[in-house]
Design an enzyme around this catalytic site. Structure first.
Site, mmCIF file in Angstrom:
data_model
loop_
_atom_site.group_PDB
_atom_site.id
_atom_site.type_symbol
_atom_site.label_atom_id
_atom_site.label_comp_id
_atom_site.label_asym_id
_atom_site.label_seq_id
_atom_site.Cartn_x
_atom_site.Cartn_y
_atom_site.Cartn_z
ATOM 1 N N SER A 1 10.034 -7.491 1.819
ATOM 2 C CA SER A 1 9.196 -6.982 2.847
ATOM 3 C C SER A 1 8.340 -8.797 3.203
ATOM 4 C CB SER A 1 8.129 -6.251 2.150
ATOM 5 O OG SER A 1 7.108 -6.160 3.226
ATOM 6 N N THR B 1 14.769 -0.707 18.990
ATOM 7 C CA THR B 1 14.586 -2.064 19.552
ATOM 8 C C THR B 1 14.015 -2.933 18.471
ATOM 9 O OG1 THR B 1 14.084 -1.335 21.884
ATOM 10 C CG2 THR B 1 13.331 -3.557 21.403
ATOM 11 N N HIS C 1 5.435 -9.068 4.217
ATOM 12 C CA HIS C 1 3.773 -9.499 4.199
ATOM 13 C C HIS C 1 3.725 -9.787 2.727
ATOM 14 C CE1 HIS C 1 2.276 -5.845 2.367
ATOM 15 N NE2 HIS C 1 3.349 -5.439 2.578
ATOM 16 N N ASN D 1 5.243 -4.637 -9.552
ATOM 17 C CA ASN D 1 4.125 -5.160 -8.712
ATOM 18 C C ASN D 1 2.771 -5.077 -9.513
ATOM 19 O OD1 ASN D 1 5.014 -2.266 -8.491
ATOM 20 N ND2 ASN D 1 2.894 -1.934 -7.454
ATOM 21 N N GLN E 1 8.496 -7.650 -4.768
ATOM 22 C CA GLN E 1 7.582 -8.675 -5.534
ATOM 23 C C GLN E 1 8.417 -9.811 -6.111
ATOM 24 O OE1 GLN E 1 4.348 -8.613 -5.386
ATOM 25 N NE2 GLN E 1 3.956 -6.632 -4.747
ATOM 26 N N CYS F 1 -0.446 0.796 -2.798
ATOM 27 C CA CYS F 1 -0.083 1.889 -2.075
ATOM 28 C C CYS F 1 -0.559 3.109 -2.794
ATOM 29 C CB CYS F 1 1.476 1.650 -1.967
ATOM 30 S SG CYS F 1 1.919 0.218 -0.954
ATOM 31 N N ALA G 1 9.584 -2.952 3.524
ATOM 32 C CA ALA G 1 10.354 -2.691 2.131
ATOM 33 C C ALA G 1 10.392 -0.941 2.183
ATOM 34 C CB ALA G 1 9.734 -3.280 0.746
ATOM 35 N N THR G 2 9.292 -0.386 2.417
ATOM 36 C CA THR G 2 9.456 1.107 1.993
ATOM 37 C C THR G 2 10.739 1.789 2.853
ATOM 38 O OG1 THR G 2 7.178 1.291 1.644
ATOM 39 C CG2 THR G 2 8.380 3.284 2.138
#
Length: 385
Positions: A200, A241, A202, A152, A180, A327, A72-73
């Protein structure tokens, strides 16, 4: 030693077994480069196409609007910087919110050093943007409005369709960091009028190191300048890639989230409410931050008067929670989100985020209540000694 109880799913989630099963062949048997023009590459490319379709369906988009990133960042940076490079010649202002994730705030700060301007909207005591404040901030210099879908730390859900309507009326692009929110609440980029959206893997039981950016392609088309150039992958928007195993994992996680979202939301909201009620009864002086705002079904931010979170977390007998964004955990600063909501520094430092997940059980919630209550009482006794 007490059995650990994980209540920090907003920080990261475990990879779902079905996601892992889908990924494993692409580390071995199907190891091809998705850009290669032979059978190995074609197999990888087909897997990427399926993942793109699944990820798009989760947010009501079409496959050609989805671009894979490392998370996401990166997606946020590509959206903000990429839009600035395209539209910054005519307009130079970003409008965002004080409670955004650092990935947004830090990018805006970097853009300011390059000559752009940023307006940081305040929020009320429940963490919500005032639409009148938004309208007052918008002008013909605004090229981007960036408002996170769900916070978040508190789980507060912003009125994205209403914000998007005002952004578009001012001729600005509407972006949302939905990291989120994706997989937890219903999202339709067309119905909700979002032009750019980050997500994201994860955060929704997929792997780390993979994410996606939705970019509107029509009505009107949004243009971005690539920030990572190279071999022309992802329609020329993001070189490098393709991370085929990660992308396959994100696609499967999106597929499962689309199937399970409603049931998960109903169950987790009930467990979250059970947890909040029980903790508030067991621990006098507990306050639910943003209690009156619409929130994610799995998230609660609790304030324990007279007990600092930094002292609570190590003595919660195996309950994993956080005192803010993962974070930002390495700093000693109080939560900028809670401070923006009007909490004092002491109140912000006394707040703990608990976030439940798909594996969370009723038994874990009940056990966590007891452990949290004991920890708060212990810290308060030490402070009074």
């Amino acid at each position: 030693m007490a059995t650990p109880i994980y209540l920090d799913y907003n920080a990261t989630t475990p990879v779902d077994p079905q996601v892992l099963d889908a990924m494993l062949p692409f580390f071995g048997e199907h190891f091809g480069n998705a850009s290669s023009e032979h059978a190995f590459g074609w197999a990888a490319d087909e897997a990427v196409k399926q993942a793109r379709e699944r990820t798009a369906r989760l947010i009501g988009a079409t496959p050609r609007t989805m671009f894979f990133t490392s998370g996401a960042t990166e997606a946020i940076s590509l959206a903000i910087r990429g839009a600035g490079d395209v539209y910054g010649g005519r307009r130079h202002r970003i409008v965002t919110v004080q409670t955004e994730h650092r990935a947004v705030l830090a990018t805006c700060e970097a853009m300011e050093r390059e000559g752009f301007e940023t307006t940081y909207l305040p929020v009320d005591e429940n963490g919500l943007v005032d639409l009148d404040d938004l309208e007052a901030a918008l002008d013909d210099e605004t090229f981007l409005v960036s408002v996170m879908w769900a916070n978040n730390e508190t789980g507060v859900i912003q009125p994205i369709p209403e914000i998007a309507e005002r952004a578009h009326a001012a001729g600005a692009v509407m972006m949302s960091d939905a990291t989120q929110a994706v997989g937890k609440v219903p999202i339709s980029v067309n119905h909700d009028s979002v032009d750019l959206l980050s997500m994201s893997g994860h955060k929704l039981y997929g792997p780390k190191g993979v994410g996606a950016l939705y970019v509107r392609q029509r009505g009107p088309r949004v243009k971005l300048r690539p920030q990572v150039t190279g071999g022309g992958q992802e329609g020329g928007l993001r070189g490098g890639t393709l991370n085929v195993p990660g992308i396959v994992g994100l696609g499967m996680a999106a597929h499962l989230a689309r199937r399970e979202r409603e049931a998960d939301a109903e169950r987790l909201a009930a467990l979250r409410d059970r947890f909040e009620t029980a903790v508030c009864e067991a621990v006098p002086g507990t306050v639910v931050n943003a209690a009156d705002a619409p929130r994610l079904p799995n998230t609660t931010s609790l304030r324990f008067e007279g007990a600092r979170a930094a002292q609570l977390l190590p003595v919660m007998h195996g309950v994993a929670a956080s005192n803010g964004s993962a974070c930002h955990a390495h700093t000693d600063e109080p939560s900028h989100v809670l401070r923006a909501m009007g909490l004092t520094e002491a109140q912000a430092r006394a707040s703990v985020r608990f976030s439940l997940g798909r594996p969370t059980t009723e038994a874990e919630v009940d056990a966590a209540v007891e452990r949290v209550a004991e920890a708060v009482h212990t810290v308060r006794r030490r402070a009074a000694a």
